[in-house]
Design a protein around this motif. Structure first.
Motif, short mmCIF file in Angstrom:
data_model
loop_
_atom_site.label_atom_id
_atom_site.label_comp_id
_atom_site.label_asym_id
_atom_site.label_seq_id
_atom_site.Cartn_x
_atom_site.Cartn_y
_atom_site.Cartn_z
N LYS A 139 0.83 -1.20 0.00
CA LYS A 139 0.00 0.00 0.00
C LYS A 139 0.87 1.26 0.00
CE LYS A 139 -3.81 2.20 2.56
NZ LYS A 139 -4.71 2.07 3.75
N GLU A 140 1.94 1.25 0.78
CA GLU A 140 2.83 2.41 0.85
C GLU A 140 3.57 2.63 -0.46
OE1 GLU A 140 3.87 2.42 5.64
OE2 GLU A 140 4.97 1.08 4.29
N ILE A 141 4.02 1.53 -1.09
CA ILE A 141 4.70 1.63 -2.38
C ILE A 141 3.80 2.28 -3.41
CG2 ILE A 141 5.58 0.28 -4.33
CD1 ILE A 141 6.60 -1.77 -2.24
N VAL A 142 2.55 1.81 -3.47
CA VAL A 142 1.62 2.33 -4.48
C VAL A 142 1.28 3.79 -4.21
CG1 VAL A 142 -0.70 2.08 -5.45
CG2 VAL A 142 0.68 0.05 -4.96
N ARG A 143 1.11 4.14 -2.94
CA ARG A 143 0.79 5.54 -2.63
C ARG A 143 1.93 6.47 -3.04
NH1 ARG A 143 -0.22 8.61 3.19
NH2 ARG A 143 -0.43 10.70 2.25
N LEU A 144 3.16 6.09 -2.68
CA LEU A 144 4.29 6.95 -3.04
C LEU A 144 4.48 6.99 -4.56
CD1 LEU A 144 6.85 5.95 -0.25
CD2 LEU A 144 5.59 8.11 -0.47
N ALA A 145 4.32 5.85 -5.22
CA ALA A 145 4.45 5.82 -6.67
C ALA A 145 3.43 6.74 -7.32
CB ALA A 145 4.29 4.40 -7.19
N GLU A 197 20.39 10.31 1.55
CA GLU A 197 19.06 9.70 1.47
C GLU A 197 18.14 10.47 2.41
OE1 GLU A 197 19.33 5.60 2.56
OE2 GLU A 197 20.83 5.10 1.03
N VAL A 198 16.87 10.46 2.07
CA VAL A 198 15.86 11.05 2.95
C VAL A 198 14.71 10.07 3.05
CG1 VAL A 198 14.75 12.30 1.05
CG2 VAL A 198 14.42 13.06 3.41
N SER A 199 14.18 9.89 4.25
CA SER A 199 13.12 8.91 4.45
C SER A 199 11.77 9.47 4.02
CB SER A 199 13.05 8.50 5.92
OG SER A 199 11.97 7.60 6.13
N LEU A 200 11.06 8.72 3.21
CA LEU A 200 9.66 9.03 2.90
C LEU A 200 8.74 8.15 3.74
CD1 LEU A 200 9.74 9.35 -1.00
CD2 LEU A 200 10.04 11.13 0.74
N ARG A 201 9.28 7.04 4.22
CA ARG A 201 8.49 6.14 5.06
C ARG A 201 8.08 6.80 6.36
NH1 ARG A 201 12.25 2.16 7.63
NH2 ARG A 201 12.52 4.02 8.92
N ASP A 202 9.03 7.49 6.99
CA ASP A 202 8.74 8.06 8.31
C ASP A 202 7.64 9.11 8.27
OD1 ASP A 202 10.62 6.34 9.28
OD2 ASP A 202 12.19 7.84 9.55
N PRO A 203 7.73 10.13 7.41
CA PRO A 203 6.61 11.09 7.37
C PRO A 203 5.30 10.43 6.92
CG PRO A 203 8.16 11.51 5.58
CD PRO A 203 8.81 10.54 6.51
N LEU A 204 5.41 9.45 6.03
CA LEU A 204 4.21 8.74 5.57
C LEU A 204 3.52 8.06 6.74
CD1 LEU A 204 2.52 7.63 3.15
CD2 LEU A 204 4.13 5.73 3.04
N ARG A 205 4.30 7.39 7.59
CA ARG A 205 3.71 6.66 8.71
C ARG A 205 3.32 7.58 9.87
NH1 ARG A 205 7.21 0.96 8.90
NH2 ARG A 205 6.58 0.28 6.79
N HIS A 206 3.80 8.82 9.82
CA HIS A 206 3.40 9.78 10.84
C HIS A 206 2.24 10.65 10.38
CE1 HIS A 206 7.30 8.71 12.73
NE2 HIS A 206 6.69 9.06 13.84
N GLY A 207 1.61 10.25 9.29
CA GLY A 207 0.38 10.92 8.88
C GLY A 207 0.52 12.06 7.90
N ALA A 208 1.67 12.22 7.27
CA ALA A 208 1.85 13.32 6.31
C ALA A 208 0.88 13.15 5.15
CB ALA A 208 3.28 13.32 5.80
#
Length: 342
Positions: A67-73, A297-308
């Motif tokens: 789900k996270e992969i598809v959302r970021l893509a 590198e910059v994390s996209l997972r962390d803001p994604l999981r914190h509700g960004a």
């Protein structure tokens, strides 16, 4: 160098393109190509890629979910990315690979969904993957000799990779790209044999200069430069003709008269292609890289999981593209300069 190439890229941009400033770096390059690593795991242990014992893996909970992969893509595609390539590790290891392909292929605006794979399990999965929207395949193969394959990869499986190449051809993939990392004293004596693969089939053999990565014990003595490979091929195969490359191509493309397929050279070390680079990278752990050679590198997972929300995630991506590319390109130039000096 940058100004000339970027002007060319700008001229090629469609006025109707949905591209946003998020994808434009400080050199004016528009990044429309996203590589997504689906896993860190691999079922081979190639000498130039990882140590025999493998690498330390990120715990599964820290990896991106489907789900996270598809959302970021979707964020990237809606902002102008037109091509996604699935990589690894080995992407076919993921049990949900078909579902991921299906969802990504349905993203509005995506023109190409590609995959780079070692081909070990591809043959049996490819028919379904094609149904799910996979439009392009790159298969890694560094030797046509089974015993040498086992030495390079520390695993058996040469016949399965060949089966995958033939399956891709039979399914209508055109071209089927075959990536071959050329290493002096190991497989540089097979260059002509690889070119022969292009005679009867729509195969694009891509000779890649040996590149340094962490843990692969890179040595300049193993490097076979593009100029040397090209000279050998041109002397052996008459009628070798240069093809027109797209400004963002990493490969220099050729065709031998009478051959169905093509031959390409990826000059990672001796003739860099940073000026035309349009690639971005999303790693399996959700870290975002704007340069393969750059350490940043910059994390996209962390803001994604914190509700960004989507706008906040786009801000993170845009900041990375505009700022980190400067350091990334410098790192690439320093690395390639090392090859020139040695």
């Amino acid at each position: 160098m940058y100004a000339t190439s970027c002007a060319t890229l700008s001229d090629d941009m469609s006025k109707d393109s949905p591209a946003s400033d998020m994808l434009i770096d400080s050199f004016g390059r528009l990044h429309t190509y996203l590589r997504i690593s689906l896993t860190e795991r691999c079922n081979l242990r190639c000498h130039y890629c990882m140590p025999a014992e493998g690498v330390e893996l990120t715990p599964s909970p820290q990896l991106l979910s489907q789900k996270e992969i598809v959302r970021l893509a979707n964020l990237f595609v809606s902002s102008g990315v037109e091509k996604i390539r699935l990589t690894g590790g080995e992407p076919t290891i993921r049990k949900d690979i078909e579902d991921i392909c299906l969802q990504l292929s349905n993203l509005q605006g995506l023109k190409t969904l590609a995959m780079t794979t070692n081909g070990i399990t591809l043959a049996k999965k490819l028919p379904k993957l094609k149904e799910c929207g996979l439009t392009s395949v790159n298969i890694s193969l560094d030797t046509l000799v089974p015993a040498k394959f086992e030495f390079i990869t520390r695993r058996k499986g040469h016949e399965r990779v060949m089966e995958s190449i033939n399956t891709a051809v039979d399914l209508g993939y055109n071209p089927v790209k075959v990536n071959c990392v050329v290493m002096r004293g190991l497989n540089d004596d097979e260059i002509f044999d690889f070119v022969e693969l292009t005679r009867e089939k729509p195969i694009n053999v891509r000779f890649i200069e040996f590149m340094p990565f962490d843990g692969n014990v890179w040595n300049v003595k193993k490097l076979v430069p593009y100029s040397e490979m090209l000279d050998k091929v041109a002397k052996q195969f008459t009628g070798l003709k240069r093809l027109k490359d797209h400004p963002t191509d990493t490969a220099k493309n050729f065709r031998v008269d009478g051959h169905c397929g093509t031959v390409s050279f990826i000059t990672s070390m001796t003739e860099h292609f940073c000026a035309g680079c349009n690639r971005l990278r999303l790693l399996a752990d959700g870290n975002f890289k704007v340069c393969l050679f750059g350490p940043s590198e910059v994390s996209l997972r962390d803001p994604l999981r914190h509700g960004a929300d989507d706008d906040e995630l786009k801000e993170v991506i845009g900041a990375a593209v505009i700022h980190l590319m400067i350091g990334g390109s410098a790192a690439a130039f320093d690395l390639m300069g090392m090859a020139y000096d040695l």
